[in-house]
Design an enzyme around this catalytic site. Structure first.
Site, short mmCIF file in Angstrom:
data_model
loop_
_atom_site.label_atom_id
_atom_site.label_comp_id
_atom_site.label_asym_id
_atom_site.label_seq_id
_atom_site.Cartn_x
_atom_site.Cartn_y
_atom_site.Cartn_z
N LYS A 167 0.85 -1.19 0.00
CA LYS A 167 0.00 0.00 0.00
C LYS A 167 0.89 1.24 0.00
O LYS A 167 1.92 1.27 0.68
CB LYS A 167 -0.90 -0.01 1.24
CG LYS A 167 -1.51 1.33 1.62
CD LYS A 167 -2.14 1.29 3.00
CE LYS A 167 -2.42 2.71 3.52
NZ LYS A 167 -3.05 2.70 4.84
N TRP A 210 -9.36 -0.23 0.77
CA TRP A 210 -10.50 0.30 1.54
C TRP A 210 -10.10 1.34 2.58
O TRP A 210 -10.76 1.50 3.59
CB TRP A 210 -11.30 -0.84 2.18
CG TRP A 210 -11.65 -1.92 1.23
CD1 TRP A 210 -12.62 -1.87 0.26
CD2 TRP A 210 -11.05 -3.21 1.12
NE1 TRP A 210 -12.65 -3.05 -0.44
CE2 TRP A 210 -11.69 -3.90 0.06
CE3 TRP A 210 -10.03 -3.87 1.80
CZ2 TRP A 210 -11.36 -5.19 -0.32
CZ3 TRP A 210 -9.68 -5.15 1.42
CH2 TRP A 210 -10.34 -5.80 0.38
N HIS A 211 -9.03 2.07 2.31
CA HIS A 211 -8.57 3.10 3.24
C HIS A 211 -8.81 4.49 2.67
O HIS A 211 -8.03 5.41 2.92
CB HIS A 211 -7.08 2.90 3.56
CG HIS A 211 -6.78 1.65 4.29
ND1 HIS A 211 -5.50 1.19 4.50
CD2 HIS A 211 -7.60 0.73 4.88
CE1 HIS A 211 -5.54 0.03 5.17
NE2 HIS A 211 -6.81 -0.25 5.41
N TYR A 212 -9.87 4.67 1.90
CA TYR A 212 -10.12 5.98 1.30
C TYR A 212 -10.47 7.00 2.37
O TYR A 212 -11.00 6.67 3.44
CB TYR A 212 -11.20 5.88 0.22
CG TYR A 212 -12.45 5.11 0.59
CD1 TYR A 212 -13.48 5.73 1.28
CD2 TYR A 212 -12.60 3.77 0.24
CE1 TYR A 212 -14.65 5.04 1.61
CE2 TYR A 212 -13.76 3.07 0.57
CZ TYR A 212 -14.78 3.71 1.25
OH TYR A 212 -15.92 3.03 1.58
#
Length: 589
Positions: A416, A520-522
């Site tokens: 990431k 899914w870390h927006y």
């Protein structure tokens, strides 16, 4: 009336849950077990009610915030989804991928596809993203806390409050041990052992799954709430006409319910905690946002705020499926490598991340799961995001169906990007709040993000080739190809990384762009300093705050859930302190 003294706009409590007229019996029993007598269905709400605080969104920040504020005030928490209890896709780590793949109207995960073409999900359940994630728990760095202007002492106390309730030390199976040793061998040092702190090097983090594999979520914080001061309404949906100083929501039957702030002036507030997509969307639908964009949709502008929906980012993830010659135990994220060049490396393993590729409906199931943690991810190596059509999914599923089942033993090593530096925006598609807004993340628009990704993939290559990881990789390509080439005449998916692509002389750059997924870390859309001030009050609108991940400019730590939960507790304590300071000042007069 000046903008600085504008009253709270009516906030639209919206959801996409249709036809959900009851909490299932299993969930009701779970609610009773936790003594959640204050949790009710929206249809049971009075037509008119009054509270000191109205919190919109019962997610990762909203639950700890509601529990904290209820210690001394009357609080209403409105959630568009249902309870997380009684749903094995939420409660069991072995069904983690199933929750994300569930596209039913009552799923706790609501799927959306960004304008970039990447499949994503947003939470639709009490507890929010803590009900859907891989469970990894780690704090933000001290530098992040300082830059946010938070009080270090209160931050640490808030983290500890969270950790006492639902954080565990994970068991570390052999595959994760090999990953840890491989990361150290690959130069991602020092070895920090088990720690919840965000520090450079390789470490084992915390988890919200206990030793039985049972998930603990932000909804569990409600056990700490004052049962007579907190009310939670589930399945609060719909939209009604604007009303000052409160909200209007519609239950699934279509009945409108009006909720007002109690008399008491400036001490009482509406707080948005609806997440990165929900909070900007609700603000714009309520008339707070860029004037031209609101006028385009026929929305009366209450406050022209150009920053709403801007600066939205999603940390790009690129994952590598590493086939193993031996069976691999199931594990979610437990080990992380925090590099010094701006990339985080993690891993998940086990056949549970595969999908049934044989038998009736195999192609349909495979297409539905496409883009999640399954070996099908390897097929993305030559399919750019905008080309990930249902037909492409079906072709990929058909290829994989022909493979030897041993091809699906193994695990993923993923990376990431820190930040990221590439950002985008959220816009309304229409005034129908049941629809997802249009979200553009602009993955890898900034070339520095691409360079970070390349260095992360190179680090993964070193891990895969390390002596520590050797038992989980094939000794030579001949042995590996003997397993994978059962599908004669068809391409087989990339293995052990080493991507090759004819369209780019820099294959890793191409690999990063074309295998991009979400982790899914927006975050972003209501930035501190742009939309809200340092106390999370919406600038120019009185009595309204936003407290959730939409206020973040960068994703904290390697995984943000710890900091989002901490922020709910932290701001709850701050708001209560402000309340009593104001009350004391009023009493003197």
């Amino acid at each position: 009336m000046s903008a600085g003294h504008m009253s709270t706009a009516a906030l639209l409590i919206l959801a996409t849950v249709l036809g959900s007229f009851c909490i299932n019996a299993t969930a009701s029993r779970e609610a009773q077990r936790y003594n959640f007598r204050f949790v009710r269905h929206a249809r049971d709400a009075p037509l008119v009610s009054y509270y000191n605080y109205i919190i919109v969104g019962g997610g990762t920040a909203g639950c700890p915030l509601a529990a904290t504020l209820s210690e001394h005030s009357r609080v209403l928490l409105l959630e568009r989804g249902g309870l997380p209890y009684g749903n094995r896709n939420v409660s069991s780590e072995y069904h983690f991928a199933d929750a994300l793949a569930d596209t039913s109207p009552l799923s706790p995960a609501q799927r959306f596809v960004s304008e970039d073409g990447v499949v994503n999900a947003r939470a639709r359940v009490l507890g929010g993203g803590s009900c859907l994630n891989a469970g990894f728990y780690t704090r933000a760095s001290s530098g992040y806390v300082g830059a946010a202007g938070w009080d270090h002492r209160l931050v640490n106390a808030s983290y500890r409050w969270v950790e006492r309730a639902l954080v565990f030390r994970p068991g570390v199976p052999r595959w994760q041990c090999a990953l840890r040793e491989g990361l150290i061998e690959a130069g991602i040092t020092p070895d920090n052992g088990y720690t919840l702190e965000h520090v450079p090097g390789t470490k084992i983090g915390g988890t919200i799954f206990d030793r039985r594999g049972r998930r603990h979520t932000a909804a569990d914080f409600l056990r700490k709430a004052h049962p007579r001061r907190l009310t939670v309404f589930l399945h609060a949906t719909g939209v009604a006409n604007p009303v000052a100083y409160g909200v209007v929501f519609t239950d699934p039957v279509g009945v409108q319910h009006h909720v007002y702030l109690r008399r008491g002036g400036a001490k009482n507030e509406v707080i948005l905690a609806a997440g990165t997509l929900g909070s900007p969307q609700l603000l714009m639908l309520s008339g707070v946002g860029p004037r031209l964009h609101l006028e385009k949709h026929g929305i009366r502008t209450v406050h022209d705020q150009p920053g709403v929906g801007q600066g939205v980012a999603d940390n790009p993830m690129n994952s590598v499926f590493v086939p193993s010659p031996i069976p691999v135990a199931h594990s979610l994220v437990q080990v992380v490598g925090v590099t010094r060049f701006g990339s985080f490396i993690e891993g998940v393993s086990g056949s549970q991340f595969g999908i049934p590729l044989h038998g009736r409906g195999a192609a349909r199931r495979a297409a539905r799961n496409f883009g999640m943690f399954s070996p099908m991810t390897g097929q993305l190596g030559t399919v750019p995001p905008r080309e990930r059509t249902p037909e492409a999914m079906r072709r990929a599923a058909e290829v994989m169906r022909r493979l030897d089942r041993r091809a699906f033993r193994g695990g993923f090593i993923l990376e990431k990007i820190l930040g990221p530096l590439s950002t985008g925006h959220i816009e309304l598609r229409s005034t129908d709040a049941h629809a997802n807004p249009a979200v553009t993340f602009n993955y890898f628009r900034d070339p520095r993000d691409v360079e970070r990704c390349v260095r992360g993939i190179e680090a993964i290559q070193r891990v895969v080739r390390s002596r520590a990881f050797s038992r989980f990789t094939y000794a030579n390509h001949t042995a590996m190809e003997a397993v994978f080439r059962r599908a004669a005449g068809t391409a087989y998916f990339p293995v052990n990384l080493l991507p090759r692509h004819p369209r780019d002389t820099r294959p890793l750059h191409q690999y990063c762009r074309e295998t991009v997924m979400t982790i899914w870390h927006y975050h972003g859309g209501c930035h501190v300093g742009g939309v809200v001030d340092r106390d999370y009050r919406v600038i120019g609108v009185r009595g309204l705050r936003v407290i959730d991940s939409s206020t973040f400019k960068y994703s904290p730590g390697t995984n943000p859930q710890a900091t989002v939960m901490m922020l709910g507790r932290y701001m709850g304590l701050r708001i209560l302190k402000e309340r009593w300071i104001r009350k004391g000042a009023e009493d003197k007069h």
